[in-house]
Design a protein around this motif. Structure first.
Motif, PDB file in Angstrom:
ATOM      1  N   TYR A 136     -39.816  26.815  -4.269  1.00 11.63           N
ATOM      2  CA  TYR A 136     -40.086  26.230  -2.951  1.00 11.63           C
ATOM      3  C   TYR A 136     -39.484  24.837  -2.862  1.00 11.63           C
ATOM      4  O   TYR A 136     -39.355  24.140  -3.873  1.00 11.63           O
ATOM      5  CB  TYR A 136     -41.596  26.145  -2.698  1.00 11.63           C
ATOM      6  N   VAL A 137     -39.129  24.429  -1.657  1.00 13.93           N
ATOM      7  CA  VAL A 137     -38.749  23.055  -1.376  1.00 13.93           C
ATOM      8  C   VAL A 137     -39.988  22.350  -0.838  1.00 13.93           C
ATOM      9  O   VAL A 137     -40.625  22.847   0.095  1.00 13.93           O
ATOM     10  CB  VAL A 137     -37.602  22.987  -0.344  1.00 13.93           C
ATOM     11  N   CYS A 138     -40.350  21.215  -1.418  1.00 14.65           N
ATOM     12  CA  CYS A 138     -41.647  20.603  -1.135  1.00 14.65           C
ATOM     13  C   CYS A 138     -41.487  19.203  -0.559  1.00 14.65           C
ATOM     14  O   CYS A 138     -40.796  18.362  -1.131  1.00 14.65           O
ATOM     15  CB  CYS A 138     -42.485  20.551  -2.411  1.00 14.65           C
ATOM     16  N   ASP A 139     -42.124  18.948   0.583  1.00 15.39           N
ATOM     17  CA  ASP A 139     -42.323  17.602   1.123  1.00 15.39           C
ATOM     18  C   ASP A 139     -43.763  17.208   0.859  1.00 15.39           C
ATOM     19  O   ASP A 139     -44.648  18.075   0.817  1.00 15.39           O
ATOM     20  CB  ASP A 139     -42.051  17.556   2.620  1.00 15.39           C
ATOM     21  N   CYS A 140     -44.012  15.904   0.695  1.00 12.64           N
ATOM     22  CA  CYS A 140     -45.358  15.442   0.347  1.00 12.64           C
ATOM     23  C   CYS A 140     -45.894  14.458   1.374  1.00 12.64           C
ATOM     24  O   CYS A 140     -45.152  13.626   1.897  1.00 12.64           O
ATOM     25  CB  CYS A 140     -45.351  14.767  -1.028  1.00 12.64           C
TER      26      CYS A 140
END
Length: 384
Positions: A136-140
């Protein structure tokens, strides 16, 4: 950006980003300036579909927060033919790792973009690495309010998220409030349903029921195990895809009633009208029970409404009222009623629209529900 300077009067913060406005005119006389700098910053940020805000107190300094829906870059294998490799910054080596051996293709992220709302830095770091390892590509986001702003910005830019993972207990806006706000916004604006996975260290009885009743799709206890995370995310995304496919048409299907009525939509509309009229009265009774903090009556009516919603195939609302009915404590049953009520309002809106469409069809000479057309009003009492 944060400083430890003289700070800004809270009354001035509200107009700080307006053109030709400054917090203190004396500062302009001493140091110069036009009052356009922050206005330009705001315009640039908004052009990138982001937001900027200021937090300040006199004598304590100021903090400016910019939120942008930027997408992390995952390095490609090589440059395009005939071009030199671009100079870019790699986010994390974990993003380049292949999926774990034995992982089926439909159980990996495949580069899908997810948002993680988690206030503790070590948890953010660990969960981000787990998500990257799963593909997955994750933004926080550091709290629920920042997550809400990032979701709104992503929606405005047309680059939404595939899923939200949110801690339940965060400052400013917790995971419960964030979920309620999201579900209300989706219903009001007709937006697709965003899958939500709850993350919490609280394993108390009733926590899972509360999360599901609010409209979350899954519940995971921290610390997260990679296999559990993989299975839960894969299942939630599959369910979300199936729900979107089933909801491709805005009209409800009411398959159970259609089968009972041999496909006669007019007869189904008559039954749905009965549901709406009875539910209006039940909602008023539940509001009174919630206002009086009477969990016994609330549970009894929740059982009645979950059974009625089951007839209309409104499974999410059925689960919400079953959680109210089966809450392990009276306090939990009362706390679960407001989200269940919001879910029921969406059911009522769909049911009312269905009956109205059938009545309009009758006016055009099509087959109509038996009996005279009746106006159906949605109960508009204040939420408990």
């Amino acid at each position: 950006m944060q400083d430890t300077g003289i700070g800004i009067d809270p009354r001035a913060v509200r107009t700080l980003f307006e053109p030709f406005r400054q917090a203190d005119i004396a500062t302009t006389r001493r140091y110069g300036g036009t009052g356009l700098g922050l206005t330009i910053v705001r315009q640039l940020v908004e052009l990138m579909h982001g937001s900027v805000r200021c937090e300040s107190a006199l004598g304590a300094g100021s903090r400016f927060i910019v939120t942008l829906p930027l997408r992390p870059w995952v390095p490609s294998v090589g440059a395009a033919p005939g071009r030199s490799a671009p100079h870019r910054l790699a986010i994390d080596a974990a993003a380049r790792q292949p999926a774990p051996a034995g992982t089926s293709p439909d159980a990996t992220g495949r580069g899908q973009r997810v948002l993680l709302a988690e206030d503790h830095p070590i948890n953010r770091e660990v969960i981000t690495r787990q998500l990257l390892k799963l593909g997955y590509v994750c933004d926080c986001a550091e709290d629920g309010q920042q997550a809400w702003e990032m979701l709104e910005a992503a929606q405005a830019s047309g680059a939404g998220y595939a899923m939200l993972l949110t801690d339940c207990h965060m400052p400013r806006l917790d995971g419960y409030e964030l979920t309620a706000r999201l579900r209300q916004g989706e219903a009001a604006r007709g937006l697709p349903r965003l899958p939500i996975v709850a993350l919490t260290a609280n394993a108390l009885q009733g926590e899972a029921e509360r999360c599901l009743a609010l409209g979350m799709d899954a519940y995971l206890s921290k610390p997260l195990q990679l296999a559990d995370l993989r299975e839960a995310l894969s299942r939630v995304l599959r369910q979300g895809a199936a729900q979107q496919e089933a909801g491709a048409t805005t009209a409800p299907r009411y398959s159970r009633l259609m089968q009972l009525c041999d496909g006669d939509e007019a007869k189904v509309a008559k039954l749905v009208r009965v549901f709406v009229q009875a539910t209006e009265k039940d909602l008023q009774a539940m509001d009174r029970a919630a206002a009086a903090a009477d969990p016994a009556v609330l549970r009894q009516l929740a059982h009645r409404l979950s059974s009625a919603c089951h007839q209309l195939d409104e499974d999410e609302t059925v689960r919400a009222f079953q959680a109210v009915e089966n809450g392990h404590s009276d306090q939990l049953a009362l706390a679960l009623y407001p989200p269940a009520r919001r879910a029921l309002q969406s059911v009522m809106q769909r049911a009312t629209a269905f009956v109205a469409r059938c009545v309009r069809g009758a006016g055009r000479g099509e087959r109509s529900p038996s009996g005279p057309a009746q106006e159906i009003r949605l109960c508009s009492r204040a939420k408990a």
